[in-house]
Design an enzyme around this catalytic site. Structure first.
Site, mmCIF file in Angstrom:
data_model
loop_
_atom_site.group_PDB
_atom_site.id
_atom_site.type_symbol
_atom_site.label_atom_id
_atom_site.label_comp_id
_atom_site.label_asym_id
_atom_site.label_seq_id
_atom_site.Cartn_x
_atom_site.Cartn_y
_atom_site.Cartn_z
ATOM 1 N N LYS A 111 0.824 -1.232 0.048
ATOM 2 C CA LYS A 111 0.073 -0.102 0.224
ATOM 3 C C LYS A 111 0.723 1.197 0.046
ATOM 4 O O LYS A 111 1.890 1.272 0.699
ATOM 5 C CB LYS A 111 -0.871 0.107 1.167
ATOM 6 C CG LYS A 111 -2.189 -0.773 0.826
ATOM 7 C CD LYS A 111 -2.931 -1.344 1.861
ATOM 8 C CE LYS A 111 -4.212 -2.171 1.422
ATOM 9 N NZ LYS A 111 -4.831 -2.736 2.137
ATOM 10 N N ASN A 116 -5.582 3.432 -0.019
ATOM 11 C CA ASN A 116 -6.022 2.064 -0.757
ATOM 12 C C ASN A 116 -5.298 1.799 -2.024
ATOM 13 O O ASN A 116 -5.831 1.092 -2.985
ATOM 14 C CB ASN A 116 -7.387 1.687 -0.524
ATOM 15 C CG ASN A 116 -7.668 0.496 -0.973
ATOM 16 O OD1 ASN A 116 -7.173 -0.473 -0.997
ATOM 17 N ND2 ASN A 116 -8.950 0.419 -1.580
ATOM 18 N N SER A 419 -13.714 -15.649 -1.163
ATOM 19 C CA SER A 419 -14.118 -15.267 -2.169
ATOM 20 C C SER A 419 -13.479 -16.368 -3.210
ATOM 21 O O SER A 419 -12.316 -16.823 -3.103
ATOM 22 C CB SER A 419 -13.903 -13.915 -2.973
ATOM 23 O OG SER A 419 -12.467 -13.673 -3.147
ATOM 24 N N ARG A 501 -7.419 -2.824 -11.551
ATOM 25 C CA ARG A 501 -8.165 -3.088 -10.490
ATOM 26 C C ARG A 501 -8.804 -1.572 -9.898
ATOM 27 O O ARG A 501 -7.980 -1.004 -9.385
ATOM 28 C CB ARG A 501 -7.788 -3.825 -9.424
ATOM 29 C CG ARG A 501 -8.820 -4.116 -8.326
ATOM 30 C CD ARG A 501 -8.954 -5.304 -7.595
ATOM 31 N NE ARG A 501 -9.774 -5.488 -6.469
ATOM 32 C CZ ARG A 501 -11.279 -5.584 -6.686
ATOM 33 N NH1 ARG A 501 -11.481 -5.701 -8.089
ATOM 34 N NH2 ARG A 501 -12.140 -5.601 -5.800
ATOM 35 N N TRP A 547 -12.011 2.075 3.559
ATOM 36 C CA TRP A 547 -12.223 2.072 2.068
ATOM 37 C C TRP A 547 -13.607 2.720 1.673
ATOM 38 O O TRP A 547 -13.790 2.537 0.377
ATOM 39 C CB TRP A 547 -12.015 0.422 1.639
ATOM 40 C CG TRP A 547 -10.783 -0.175 1.709
ATOM 41 C CD1 TRP A 547 -9.708 0.639 2.148
ATOM 42 C CD2 TRP A 547 -10.352 -1.389 1.578
ATOM 43 N NE1 TRP A 547 -8.610 -0.196 2.077
ATOM 44 C CE2 TRP A 547 -9.210 -1.363 1.710
ATOM 45 C CE3 TRP A 547 -11.250 -2.613 1.107
ATOM 46 C CZ2 TRP A 547 -8.395 -2.498 1.635
ATOM 47 C CZ3 TRP A 547 -10.582 -3.818 0.966
ATOM 48 C CH2 TRP A 547 -9.086 -3.800 1.278
ATOM 49 N N GLU A 591 -3.479 0.094 6.915
ATOM 50 C CA GLU A 591 -3.502 1.233 6.203
ATOM 51 C C GLU A 591 -4.001 2.388 6.758
ATOM 52 O O GLU A 591 -3.744 3.584 6.659
ATOM 53 C CB GLU A 591 -4.266 0.776 5.019
ATOM 54 C CG GLU A 591 -4.777 1.912 3.988
ATOM 55 C CD GLU A 591 -5.938 1.380 3.079
ATOM 56 O OE1 GLU A 591 -5.713 0.178 2.591
ATOM 57 O OE2 GLU A 591 -6.768 2.051 2.817
ATOM 58 N N CYS A 629 -3.853 -8.303 4.571
ATOM 59 C CA CYS A 629 -3.013 -8.790 3.435
ATOM 60 C C CYS A 629 -2.323 -7.412 2.973
ATOM 61 O O CYS A 629 -2.998 -6.080 3.213
ATOM 62 C CB CYS A 629 -3.660 -9.395 2.330
ATOM 63 S SG CYS A 629 -5.275 -8.313 1.934
ATOM 64 N N HIS A 680 -2.664 -12.641 -6.513
ATOM 65 C CA HIS A 680 -2.708 -11.811 -7.509
ATOM 66 C C HIS A 680 -2.257 -12.114 -8.867
ATOM 67 O O HIS A 680 -2.132 -11.367 -9.951
ATOM 68 C CB HIS A 680 -2.103 -10.402 -7.324
ATOM 69 C CG HIS A 680 -2.612 -9.512 -5.889
ATOM 70 N ND1 HIS A 680 -2.623 -9.694 -4.773
ATOM 71 C CD2 HIS A 680 -3.714 -8.863 -6.419
ATOM 72 C CE1 HIS A 680 -3.268 -9.055 -4.123
ATOM 73 N NE2 HIS A 680 -4.163 -8.530 -4.967
HETATM 74 N N1 GLN Z 1 -12.781 -12.307 2.092
HETATM 75 C C1 GLN Z 1 -12.420 -11.540 1.196
HETATM 76 C C2 GLN Z 1 -11.971 -12.145 -0.184
HETATM 77 O O1 GLN Z 1 -11.647 -13.342 0.096
HETATM 78 C C3 GLN Z 1 -11.039 -10.672 1.531
HETATM 79 C C4 GLN Z 1 -10.601 -9.951 0.485
HETATM 80 C C5 GLN Z 1 -9.273 -9.096 1.062
HETATM 81 O O2 GLN Z 1 -8.770 -9.058 1.917
HETATM 82 N N2 GLN Z 1 -9.072 -8.016 0.185
HETATM 83 O O3 GLN Z 1 -12.149 -11.699 -1.218
HETATM 84 ZN ZN ZN Z 2 -6.736 -10.153 1.619
#
Ligand code: GLN
Ligand code: ZN
Length: 740
Positions: A111, A116, A419, A501, A547, A591, A629, A680
């Site tokens: 970051k 963000n 996700s 993104r 965010w 952040e 993260c 990523h």
């Molecule tokens: N739970 C969210 C996902 O899996 C977490 C995403 C993130 O940390 N940016 O997308």
């Molecule tokens: Zn994450």
């Protein structure tokens, strides 16, 4: 007195996310490199033209980047990691550093200050030779000169900030070595008749010691020694300039820029130490980060104070405008909210109003900026919070034992972050539903099918703790903002998060509360399909706040507490309905940390408490996870520990296990999953490379506390790479269990 205006950091993505579209088409092989470059140039020209329309006096150039402006500098200076050198095509190599290639993992991404936006960390070490191999600033300057006949002000990130972004400590050593390439860039600009250049040095707002300050000044002396007439303006932002007196008086530049929106101490420093007669002061008085209209009276008051100390003032935005969407035009929000908002283009308008006010003595028309969206119920609940009672009982080790017994998990349990791939079909179904082409029932049954498929896939892969997949969510913050009261969502308010993104930060305009369940339906449906535990996934209060665009006139702490109370209600309901694991994601926890040390403790105090408001009332048997993260966590491990989550999943793969260093010093005796692969990148990680990270980690972390997971959610990936990657990951756990 008369003033001029300038701006910088104008949004790069284009009014309709043209950059995103072009990049993604190029990456998927649908358009050629020539076409991508054409699209980029069109955008550069379009952006400059837009700025010019608002009668900005000094128009920026080199504000654009195809992926990231720090990576641009690395490439300019030949700071190219060895593993990418064999890629011959320069653009392919550029994207490979950012995104990884088949055989080379991407550079770390992290970051940018307390925003963000994510940049690509330069890989610099002792011995790295800086060499100017390309002058992007000059190229973009000439592009605008040739196409629009405009003489612009190139903007470039400065040497100190560049090295700060490379996470170096020995500034004196590296500043001394990098000065010559900066001098090279500026010399070429000077030879091409560039008159002025803006050098961004936001890192000058962090707490600087005397040695670093001296090293910065020496570096600038070296750079300017080779220049004759070009004017340099150093721009600082996101906070107040550190070492004000020394830098302002000794830095050999023509002007210095200040953020008067987020750097309140700047004005105090100027009042206290004055401002040198021979320098120009760039006054950042319209915000680059919050979406609220500038209060003209307040801004004019600041400018008036400044005029007591200097006559040479240029008005500007406070920090890069890229944190704002392009325009509020075409947004269809309720009028009482819309009339309070100002995005990037509207900032340009505001600067023109302020300029006229000063130069022509024409007072701006009266503004009504009052915000009155309050809920007494919420206020009451906030006042009833007992900050000292936010404590989970019993202690972690007792809780964890109970939890693991109930959950019947093996050692090295495997899970994902939440996700799963957001496929084109999912996006289409959502668009169809939003456009009224399919009914709510049809949309919900589509989502249910996706959840069912995801549960089947996870079972087949052999994961231990399952997730429902978050298919109903566009974005982890927007989804909650849409369901909570007090938030407004824009239609086209996109800002860049990294590369292609983009996110649409919701706008917090009023008190926040929960009217109905947020995640219950999907989580319970997923749990009904399997014997294995399904974890409920919520975005945490700090991240939702961070965010979103913050509210004006209500403290961040209070807003975080309001969100936390709403989320707590959800957690309690999930628990009641039989969900045994709830994960509260806080990727923005770091952040939000203030850039000045003196403000850090106060922040963590309320940030930790907000997390505890959400989690501290659950039963001992309910396992609370959190996830973080793509930030620097090493120096805040103690704060993360204080959140008292039972399990944390934390990114470790892209920063090459840097986080592990922190565990050498801090004994982290709670559940932890250090992310074993970088989500990523489209590449499928091998079992061997993941095992290596795990083996390093278990030297420092108790095996019984160790979890195995990717380093973030998988929504940006495709199933075809997700399934083999997770299969390889499950193999890691199987091998580790045999060895254990
Ligand atoms: N739970 C969210 C996902 O899996 C977490 C995403 C993130 O940390 N940016 O997308
Ligand atoms: Zn994450």
């Amino acid at each position: 007195m008369t003033v001029k205006t300038t701006v910088f950091g104008y949004p790069k993505i284009g009014p309709q996310r043209e950059l995103k579209k072009a990049l993604e088409q190029y990456w998927s092989g649908k358009i050629s490199q020539r076409k991508l470059i054409d699209e980029a140039e069109k955008l550069i020209i379009y952006n400059a033209k837009t700025i010019a329309q608002y009668e900005v006096d000094i128009i920026p150039s080199n504000d654009f980047s195809l992926y990231d402006f720090i990576l641009d500098l690395s490439v300019m200076f030949n700071v190219i990691p060895e593993r990418f050198r064999k890629i011959e095509d320069p653009l392919e190599r550029y994207f490979a550093i950012a995104r990884g290639s088949a055989d080379a993992p991407a550079s770390e991404m992290t970051k940018w200050f307390n925003t963000n936006y994510h940049y690509i960390v330069p890989e610099i070490e002792y011995g790295t030779e800086f060499e100017l191999i390309e002058n992007k600033a000059l190229k973009e300057y000439e592009l605008l000169k040739n196409n629009l006949n405009l003489k612009t002000k190139p903007v470039i990130v400065g040497p100190f900030t560049y090295l700060y972004c490379a996470k170096l400590k020995d500034y004196a050593y590296f500043l001394d070595r990098i000065a010559s390439v900066y001098m090279g860039v500026l010399k070429e600009l000077e030879e091409s008749d560039v008159e002025e250049v803006q050098i961004d040095e936001p890192a000058m707002v962090i707490d600087l010691d005397n040695n670093d300050t001296q090293a910065i000044i020496d570096c600038y002396r070296k750079i300017t020694s080779g220049l004759s007439k070009i004017k340099l303006y150093v721009q600082t932002y996101y906070e107040s300039l550190s070492q004000y007196e020394k830098i302002v008086y000794e830095l050999p530049v023509h002007g210095i820029g200040f953020d008067f929106v987020d750097g309140k101490e700047n004005l105090e420093n100027i009042s206290k130490f004055g401002f040198p007669k021979d320098k120009t002061l760039i006054a950042g008085v319209v915000s680059g980060r919050d979406p609220w209209k500038t209060d003209f009276k307040e801004a004019l008051k600041i400018i008036e104070t400044l005029t007591k100390f200097t006559e040479n003032i240029i008005l500007s935005n406070s920090c890069p405008l890229m944190h704002l969407p392009v325009t509020v035009k075409n947004e269809s929000l309720p009028e009482e909210i819309l009339c309070l908002l100002s995005f990037a283009n509207e900032r340009l308008d505001e600067l023109a109003v302020l300029k006229t006010a000063i130069n022509e003595g024409k007072a701006p028309s009266e503004q009504n900026l009052s915000m009155k969206f309050t809920n007494p119920e919420v206020k009451k609940k906030i006042s009833q919070i007992d900050e000292n009672a936010l404590c989970r009982k019993p202690s972690f080790s007792e809780r964890y034992e109970k939890q693991m017994e109930i959950l019947k998990l093996p050692v090295f349990p495997t899970t994902t972050i939440g996700s799963f791939p957001q496929t084109p079909e999912i996006r289409k179904a959502r668009a169809d539903y939003k456009a009224g082409r399919i009914s709510l029932e049809e949309y919900e049954s589509f989502i249910k099918d996706e959840i069912k498929k995801a549960i089947e896939i996870q079972q087949e892969i052999g994961l231990d703790v399952l997730v429902h997949g978050e298919f109903e969510r566009t974005d982890m913050v927007e989804f909650f903002a849409e369901r909570l009261q007090g938030f407004a969502i824009t239609k086209n308010g996109w800002v860049q998060s990294y590369g292609s993104r983009c996110v649409r930060p919701p706008i917090i305009y009023g008190d926040v509360w929960r009217e109905s369940p947020l995640t219950l339906k999907e989580t319970l449906y997923a749990q009904s399909l399997t014997e294995k535990p399904v974890k409920g996934i919520l975005t945490g209060p700090v991240t939702i706040l961070q965010w979103s665009y913050p509210r004006k006139n209500v403290s961040k702490k209070e807003v975080a507490y309001q969100i936390a109370l709403a989320l707590k209600e959800e957690v309690v309901e999930l628990e009641k309905a039989g969900i045994k694991i709830v994960q509260i994601d806080e990727p923005a926890f770091r952040e939000g940390m203030p850039l000045k040390k003196a403000k850090v403790d106060e922040y963590f105090d309320w940030a930790i408490k907000s997390f505890k408001i959400v989690t501290s009332s659950v039963k001992a048997e309910t396992q609370i996870h959190t996830h973080m993260c793509y930030s620097e966590f090493n120096d805040i491990i103690d704060k993360i520990y204080a959140m008292d989550a039972d399990v944390i999943s934390i990114e470790a793969s892209r920063s090459k296990g840097e986080i592990l260093k922190a565990f050498e010093k801090f004994k982290y005796d709670r559940g932890i999953g250090v992310g074993v692969y970088d989500i990523h990148s489209p590449r499928v990680p091998s079992t061997e490379e993941m095992i290596e990270i795990v083996k390093r980690a278990v030297k420092l972390i108790d095996k019984r506390l160790f979890w195995i997971n990717p380093d973030c959610g998988l929504k940006t990936r495709a199933w075809q790479e997700t399934i083999p990657s997770l299969k390889n990951m499950v193999k890691v756990a199987e091998i580790m269990r045999k060895e254990a």
